[in-house]
Design an enzyme around this catalytic site. Structure first.
Site, mmCIF file in Angstrom:
data_model
loop_
_atom_site.group_PDB
_atom_site.id
_atom_site.type_symbol
_atom_site.label_atom_id
_atom_site.label_comp_id
_atom_site.label_asym_id
_atom_site.label_seq_id
_atom_site.Cartn_x
_atom_site.Cartn_y
_atom_site.Cartn_z
ATOM 1 N N SER A 46 0.819 -1.217 0.000
ATOM 2 C CA SER A 46 0.000 0.000 0.000
ATOM 3 C C SER A 46 0.846 1.258 0.000
ATOM 4 O O SER A 46 1.660 1.467 0.911
ATOM 5 C CB SER A 46 -0.861 0.059 1.271
ATOM 6 O OG SER A 46 -1.862 -0.900 1.223
ATOM 7 N N HIS A 77 -2.960 0.660 -4.659
ATOM 8 C CA HIS A 77 -2.395 -0.502 -5.353
ATOM 9 C C HIS A 77 -2.690 -0.363 -6.849
ATOM 10 O O HIS A 77 -3.823 -0.577 -7.276
ATOM 11 C CB HIS A 77 -3.019 -1.800 -4.841
ATOM 12 C CG HIS A 77 -2.633 -2.141 -3.433
ATOM 13 N ND1 HIS A 77 -1.673 -3.077 -3.132
ATOM 14 C CD2 HIS A 77 -3.065 -1.656 -2.255
ATOM 15 C CE1 HIS A 77 -1.538 -3.162 -1.814
ATOM 16 N NE2 HIS A 77 -2.379 -2.311 -1.265
ATOM 17 N N HIS A 99 -5.470 -9.061 -1.632
ATOM 18 C CA HIS A 99 -5.586 -9.502 -0.243
ATOM 19 C C HIS A 99 -6.817 -10.386 -0.081
ATOM 20 O O HIS A 99 -7.757 -10.310 -0.864
ATOM 21 C CB HIS A 99 -5.770 -8.297 0.686
ATOM 22 C CG HIS A 99 -4.774 -7.198 0.477
ATOM 23 N ND1 HIS A 99 -4.866 -6.299 -0.552
ATOM 24 C CD2 HIS A 99 -3.668 -6.859 1.177
ATOM 25 C CE1 HIS A 99 -3.846 -5.450 -0.486
ATOM 26 N NE2 HIS A 99 -3.108 -5.759 0.547
ATOM 27 N N TYR A 101 -9.047 -9.844 2.093
ATOM 28 C CA TYR A 101 -10.230 -9.011 2.363
ATOM 29 C C TYR A 101 -10.917 -8.533 1.085
ATOM 30 O O TYR A 101 -12.036 -8.051 1.124
ATOM 31 C CB TYR A 101 -9.897 -7.829 3.283
ATOM 32 C CG TYR A 101 -8.929 -6.802 2.744
ATOM 33 C CD1 TYR A 101 -9.285 -5.934 1.722
ATOM 34 C CD2 TYR A 101 -7.644 -6.701 3.258
ATOM 35 C CE1 TYR A 101 -8.390 -4.993 1.229
ATOM 36 C CE2 TYR A 101 -6.743 -5.766 2.786
ATOM 37 C CZ TYR A 101 -7.132 -4.918 1.765
ATOM 38 O OH TYR A 101 -6.245 -3.998 1.280
ATOM 39 N N GLU A 102 -10.257 -8.675 -0.058
ATOM 40 C CA GLU A 102 -10.899 -8.329 -1.330
ATOM 41 C C GLU A 102 -11.758 -9.487 -1.836
ATOM 42 O O GLU A 102 -12.390 -9.369 -2.877
ATOM 43 C CB GLU A 102 -9.837 -7.971 -2.379
ATOM 44 C CG GLU A 102 -9.071 -6.708 -2.049
ATOM 45 C CD GLU A 102 -7.850 -6.510 -2.940
ATOM 46 O OE1 GLU A 102 -8.017 -6.000 -4.058
ATOM 47 O OE2 GLU A 102 -6.735 -6.867 -2.507
ATOM 48 N N ALA A 129 2.514 -2.110 4.262
ATOM 49 C CA ALA A 129 2.198 -1.121 5.291
ATOM 50 C C ALA A 129 1.697 -1.921 6.491
ATOM 51 O O ALA A 129 0.940 -2.873 6.322
ATOM 52 C CB ALA A 129 1.106 -0.188 4.790
ATOM 53 N N MET A 227 -2.308 -7.087 6.919
ATOM 54 C CA MET A 227 -3.328 -7.937 6.275
ATOM 55 C C MET A 227 -2.783 -8.615 5.022
ATOM 56 O O MET A 227 -3.557 -8.985 4.138
ATOM 57 C CB MET A 227 -4.543 -7.085 5.906
ATOM 58 C CG MET A 227 -5.134 -6.295 7.066
ATOM 59 S SD MET A 227 -6.434 -5.178 6.517
ATOM 60 C CE MET A 227 -6.676 -4.175 7.996
ATOM 61 N N SER A 228 -1.474 -8.750 4.917
ATOM 62 C CA SER A 228 -0.926 -9.285 3.662
ATOM 63 C C SER A 228 0.318 -10.110 3.927
ATOM 64 O O SER A 228 0.557 -10.580 5.035
ATOM 65 C CB SER A 228 -0.580 -8.115 2.729
ATOM 66 O OG SER A 228 0.514 -7.377 3.244
ATOM 67 N N ASN A 251 1.247 3.463 11.008
ATOM 68 C CA ASN A 251 0.461 3.974 12.148
ATOM 69 C C ASN A 251 0.783 3.104 13.350
ATOM 70 O O ASN A 251 1.190 1.950 13.185
ATOM 71 C CB ASN A 251 -1.042 3.858 11.832
ATOM 72 C CG ASN A 251 -1.418 2.444 11.433
ATOM 73 O OD1 ASN A 251 -1.252 2.047 10.267
ATOM 74 N ND2 ASN A 251 -1.886 1.662 12.369
ATOM 75 N N HIS A 263 -7.274 4.378 6.302
ATOM 76 C CA HIS A 263 -6.381 4.074 5.177
ATOM 77 C C HIS A 263 -5.654 5.335 4.690
ATOM 78 O O HIS A 263 -4.520 5.255 4.221
ATOM 79 C CB HIS A 263 -7.202 3.433 4.050
ATOM 80 C CG HIS A 263 -6.358 2.795 2.969
ATOM 81 N ND1 HIS A 263 -5.361 1.872 3.231
ATOM 82 C CD2 HIS A 263 -6.366 2.956 1.628
ATOM 83 C CE1 HIS A 263 -4.801 1.490 2.089
ATOM 84 N NE2 HIS A 263 -5.385 2.137 1.106
HETATM 85 N N1 HPA Z 1 -3.554 -2.992 11.110
HETATM 86 C C1 HPA Z 1 -3.627 -3.840 10.071
HETATM 87 N N2 HPA Z 1 -3.142 -3.560 8.877
HETATM 88 C C2 HPA Z 1 -2.524 -2.389 8.704
HETATM 89 C C3 HPA Z 1 -2.419 -1.452 9.738
HETATM 90 C C4 HPA Z 1 -2.955 -1.775 11.013
HETATM 91 O O1 HPA Z 1 -2.897 -0.998 11.990
HETATM 92 N N3 HPA Z 1 -1.752 -0.381 9.225
HETATM 93 C C5 HPA Z 1 -1.470 -0.675 7.927
HETATM 94 N N4 HPA Z 1 -1.936 -1.888 7.610
#
Ligand code: HPA
Length: 293
Positions: A46, A77, A99, A101-102, A129, A227-228, A251, A263
């Site tokens: 990302s 992406h 991912h 989640y998609e 990320a 998540m990846s 973050n 995001h």
């Molecule tokens: N959690 C999950 N996936 C992420 C995060 C997070 O805080 N930041 C970037 N991808």
């Protein structure tokens, strides 16, 4: 016990589909001098896709033009395979990934790694990320993965195994190549950058974690959450590729920072660290390509 007919069909399929996608890519590269054998591949997470724009004499192939390739739908992406030169090195860079989640299965989300491997790539750099759980990381830190915890409740190798791709029970105790990590540490030190290492927990998403989930993840030894990446690492190791993985802490994880996660914050942080990230990748790739097997 023999395998059911439909499982045999599936197992034949993944190898053949990866080979056919790789063949298609080879055709797209065939009239470009010196690009047909990428030595290293990079998957750009990302907001981290800009690295691909620094490749020279590149051939750009949208995922939609590669047969059987999944299409990425997430913002940040681009969904393009860029094969080009970094100095004398031929690099295949995926601008964006897909991912779970998609709506993709773990197997589908890792299919591009199968294709890169069939293309002849033996070294893979994964980037993502991630949320920072370890309080030693600041927002914007780049962190090497030393290990992972798969909490996606899925494994890309579930189902029939095709021995042509790899073994039924691949080991994961050395998933993140120690020598590659040392190379990355040395490159970072030369830049005056303190590159930390950590354990990445992969969750399915797409909702971010709750503070209670983050406390749980910290207790079980996770330093980063995302998540990846994990399905891709499992498939890469299944095929014997050597792996390096790098997270950008976009973050602090839920409950550790101020306010709600979003995001946009993730993308804003990747933008802020872009030049360090590009410099590190640019320094590391030729060195891991030159590393002896
Ligand atoms: N959690 C999950 N996936 C992420 C995060 C997070 O805080 N930041 C970037 N991808």
């Amino acid at each position: 016990m023999s395998l059911p007919e439909d499982a045999r069909h599936l197992m034949h399929d993944e190898y053949t589909l990866a080979e056919s996608a790789a063949m298609n890519i080879r055709m797209a590269l065939s009239n470009k001098e010196g690009l047909s054998h990428p030595e290293v591949a990079v998957i750009l997470g990302s907001g981290l896709g800009a690295f691909a724009d620094s490749l020279h004499d590149a051939v750009v192939i949208p995922y939609g033009e590669i047969p059987h390739f999944p299409r990425s739908t997430a913002v940040g992406h681009a969904g393009r395979l860029v094969i080009g030169k970094l100095g004398g090195l031929t690099v295949a860079a995926m601008q964006g990934r897909v991912h779970q989640y998609e709506g993709y299965t773990a197997r589908e989300s890792a299919f591009p790694v199968r294709v890169l491997a069939r293309l002849g790539v033996r070294r893979l750099v994964l980037t993502n990320a991630a949320g920072g759980i370890n309080p030693a990381y600041g927002q914007g830190a780049l962190v090497l993965l030393s290990d992972h915890i798969n909490l996606q409740c899925a494994n890309p190798l579930s189902g029939a195994n095709d021995e042509r791709l790899g073994p039924r029970f691949p080991g994961m105790s050395e998933a993140y190549d120690a020598r590659f990590r040392r190379i990355a540490q040395q490159a970072a030190a030369a830049m005056g950058y303190d590159l930390k290492e950590g354990v990445y927990a992969a969750l399915a998403g797409p909702s971010y974690e709750t503070p209670a989930e983050i406390r749980f993840l910290r207790t079980i030894g996770a330093d980063l959450v995302g998540m990846s990446t994990v399905p891709e690492v499992i498939v890469a190791r299944h095929m014997g590729l050597r792996v390096l993985a790098l997270s950008c802490v976009t973050n602090m994880a839920a409950g550790l920072g101020e306010g709600e996660l979003c995001h946009e914050e993730v993308l804003a942080t990747t933008e802020r660290v872009r030049s360090t990230f590009l410099a590190l990748l640019t320094a590391v790739l030729p060195r891991i390509a030159a590393e002896q097997d």
